[in-house]
Enzyme design. Structure first.
Site, PDB file in Angstrom:
ATOM      1  CD  GLU A   1      -2.383   2.187  -3.519  1.00  0.00           C
ATOM      2  OE1 GLU A   1      -3.254   2.983  -3.864  1.00  0.00           O
ATOM      3  OE2 GLU A   1      -1.537   2.474  -2.661  1.00  0.00           O
TER       4      GLU A   1
ATOM      5  CG  ASP B   1      -1.842   1.161   1.326  1.00  0.00           C
ATOM      6  OD1 ASP B   1      -2.694   1.264   0.422  1.00  0.00           O
ATOM      7  OD2 ASP B   1      -1.742   1.970   2.261  1.00  0.00           O
TER       8      ASP B   1
END
Ligand code: OTU
Length: 648
Positions: free
Chosen positions: A333, A291
């Site tokens: 990401e 992330d």
């Protein structure tokens, strides 16, 4: 493998020899030692180089390297036999995730199935859909109210008790793998919640844990950094630093004030996070979705995004995990400039990545009905290094940002800034004739910027069509949904279905009544799974059934077509501004009409792309032959997958 000078390899050999006795002691058996050292010797030069890049300036660098490798040995020792077998299978088949069989899906466990036992009972549905890759959004312990949908993690080793236990997750990963489904979990490694044990200790004044984060006694450093930093949540959480009166310090918080950025300049943080990562790998995660990749390294005088340090961290983590858990993949990401998105994709960093470039261009093409900009961007930015692939998607749990490059827009005569303004107005439904029902996300009055929230179906026009009762619009909106999913299912990479989209799920406005969610419009497209919609999935007279049945047909056509394996995709101009055209693996020509009107493409243009089409093409979606002896008519929002392989 390495471009290091000769002296460097000698140095790394010496360094490893000094650590070897500790590792020998940490590993229990000779066969473990043999296997571990075989991998470590191959990867150590990279690990050593990255460690020196990151921490070579510290007097205790070698000590931290030593502790890191001991941590690694422990993780390897505790890796189960079952996972070691998976590792070996993947080492001998490194392209295991690139086949045509790969079909991804993503969900919040609690919203999709209430909890982990509920998710197990959805296995038949997932198999019906052909899912082989399942991303479970953060299901770890996180604060009751301030959780950013789970992206504020309070413990990487505990599942949210409302969802289940770590043991249940581990069992589920094993069971799903036996059914051919790989499990993807988030590794939210840029920050922790302010309720994580490390943060709690920091709040109690423990200096060791304060050094896990980036903390400042006064505003001088924050003031020096801030002008160059991008505000990610300008509306819900302005600025990048938050004051904590308990310790009288400013904490770096790129996202919400309760998400504290970790300090990777501290090698103890690097080691601690490696341990958390390997813990998850050993529970059976096949892929870690990393992330907020761009933000993990900070340097004064920069915008603190996409810095070289991010790449060093990724290469170090990648090399280390390939020693202890080589079956594990990293998914990047990074929702940033296309150049930077791609920069994380190499086999020694992240093997897979979201493709936000395609995603935003698909929505752009639906709004404008023109594919120039998308084709130009794909021609320049789609191809990837061997061993890497895209995760192509239409919607995620996040907002849509117009992340196309201004250069790409300019080369087709579009002003990027103005065009973003247009797209925002279009998708919040303020542009005359817009079919979309979206909501602004984090409008920034200073820059006039915003992003878009909304479900695929509502953004594609279904919500508006249902309200107006306009039958043509209803049919158009369904065809739009199928068109963009049809691209995602046929273009190179792993297609990703945002669960709920297969049932044409509409916006859910109920978040506005929930104080913990009202300030974050992304909740509009995170509704709970609807059993009512699901029961209508076989009834083609309903939007749910119409979308579901056609999607299923495309998924099945994809998985029986070997040309859809890999990422090989060539983009072509077929001399019609509405038709997006690409050839897969030299064999299947995809034609997607982004206009609601019928379009014609000259047969010559198609035959010049793939001459075999002259012998008769087969449309894989309709499963019928198509003749190209005359020009080809493609209905409004029509999609063709033309197989040019000769048939017996
Ligand atoms: C990610 O997204 C997650 O997907 C979000 O759900 C989280 O809120 C966030 O991180 C914090 O954990 O800005 O609007 O370039 O764009 O990390 C979504 C990366 C986001 C960022 C991305 C972030």
């Amino acid at each position: 493998m390495s471009d290091n000078p000769a002296w460097f390899s000698d140095e790394s050999v010496i360094a490893l020899e000094r650590i070897r006795p500790l590792l020998d002691a940490a590993l229990e058996t000779d066969s473990d030692r043999a296997r571990f050292f075989k991998r470590l010797e191959a990867l150590f030069p990279t690990i050593f180089e990255m460690f020196l890049n990151l921490y070579g300036w510290r007097y205790d660098c070698h000590y931290h390297l030593e502790r890191t490798l001991v941590e690694l040995a422990h993780a390897f020792r505790h890796r189960s036999t079952a996972l070691r077998i998976v590792d070996e299978g993947r080492e001998s088949n490194p392209g295991w995730f690139t086949g045509e069989q790969m079909v991804g899906a993503v969900c919040y466990v609690d919203l999709f199935a209430r909890d982990l036992p509920g998710l197990r009972s959805q296995l038949p549905y997932l198999k019906e859909l052909g899912v082989t890759y399942l991303h479970l959004m953060p299901l770890f312990k996180s604060p009751e109210t301030n959780s950013d949908g789970g992206y504020a993690v309070s413990s990487f080793r505990e599942v949210d008790p409302r969802i289940g236990t770590m043991k249940e997750l581990e069992d589920l990963a094993g069971e799903f793998r036996a059914h051919g489904i790989s499990i993807v979990v988030d590794f939210v490694f840029n920050h922790t919640s302010d309720e994580h044990e490390w943060a709690k200790r920091a709040l109690q004044g423990d200096k060791r844990y304060q050094a896990y984060y980036r903390m400042f006694d006064d505003r001088s450093m924050p003031d020096a950094y801030e002008p160059q930093l991008r505000e990610i949540f300008p509306d819900q959480s302005p600025g990048s630093f938050s004051f904590r009166p308990e310790i009288n310090k400013w904490v770096w918080t790129t996202f919400n004030s309760f998400q504290w950025d970790l300090n990777y300049a501290n090698p103890e943080v690097f080691r601690a996070m490696l341990a958390e990562m390997l813990f998850l790998a050993n529970r059976g995660a096949d892929v870690l979705r990393l992330d907020a990749v761009p933000f993990v390294w900070k340097e004064p005088g920069t915008n603190c995004e996409n810095l070289p340090g991010v790449h060093w961290i990724l290469r170090a983590f990648n090399a280390l995990t390939r020693v202890a858990a080589p079956g594990l993949l990293f998914k990047s990401e990074a929702i940033v400039h296309p150049r930077d998105v791609r920069s994380y994709m190499t086999t020694d960093k992240c093997q897979i990545s979201y493709n936000p470039i395609l995603m935003s261009h698909l929505w752009d093409a639906l709004a404008t009905r023109e594919i120039f900009m998308m084709r130009h961007a794909m021609q320049h930015r789609f191809a990837l290094p061997d061993g890497c692939t895209w995760v192509n998607y239409v919607r995620s749990h996040d907002d849509i940002g117009w992340g196309f490059a201004d250069e790409d827009a300019a080369s087709v005569g579009i002003n990027g800034r103005d065009h973003r303004y247009f797209l925002n107005q279009y998708y919040i439904g303020r542009f005359t004739g817009s079919f979309a029902r979206g909501m602004p996300f984090n409008y920034n009055p200073r820059t006039q910027d915003m992003r878009i929230s909304g479900t695929t179906a509502s953004l594609a026009g279904l919500e508006r069509a249902i309200q107006s009762g306009d039958v043509t619009e209803m049919s158009h909106s369904i065809r739009r949904i199928l068109l963009v999913y049809g691209v995602v299912l046929s273009i190179g990479g792993i297609p990703l279905l945002y669960l709920g989209d297969e049932l044409a799920t509409l916006n859910d406005y109920s978040f506005q009544e929930d104080l913990g969610k009202a300030g974050d419009s992304r909740w509009i497209h995170r509704p709970a799974f609807s059993v009512e919609r699901w029961t209508r999935r076989d009834d083609k007279s309903t939007p749910e059934g119409a979308v579901y049945q056609s999607l299923l047909k495309m998924i099945r056509a994809r998985t029986r077509t070997p040309a859809f394996a890999g990422a090989d995709t060539d983009f072509f101009d077929v001399y019609n501004k509405h038709i997006f055209a690409y050839l897969r693996s030299g064999a299947v020509l995809v034609l997607a009409n982004f206009s609601e009107y019928d379009q014609t493409v000259a047969a010559d243009a198609l035959l010049s792309i793939q001459p075999n089409l002259a012998d008769g093409a087969h449309d894989l979606i309709a499963d019928q032959p198509i003749s190209l002896t005359t020009d080809l008519a493609i209905p409004g929002y029509g999609l063709l997958w033309l197989d040019a392989r000769k048939r017996e």
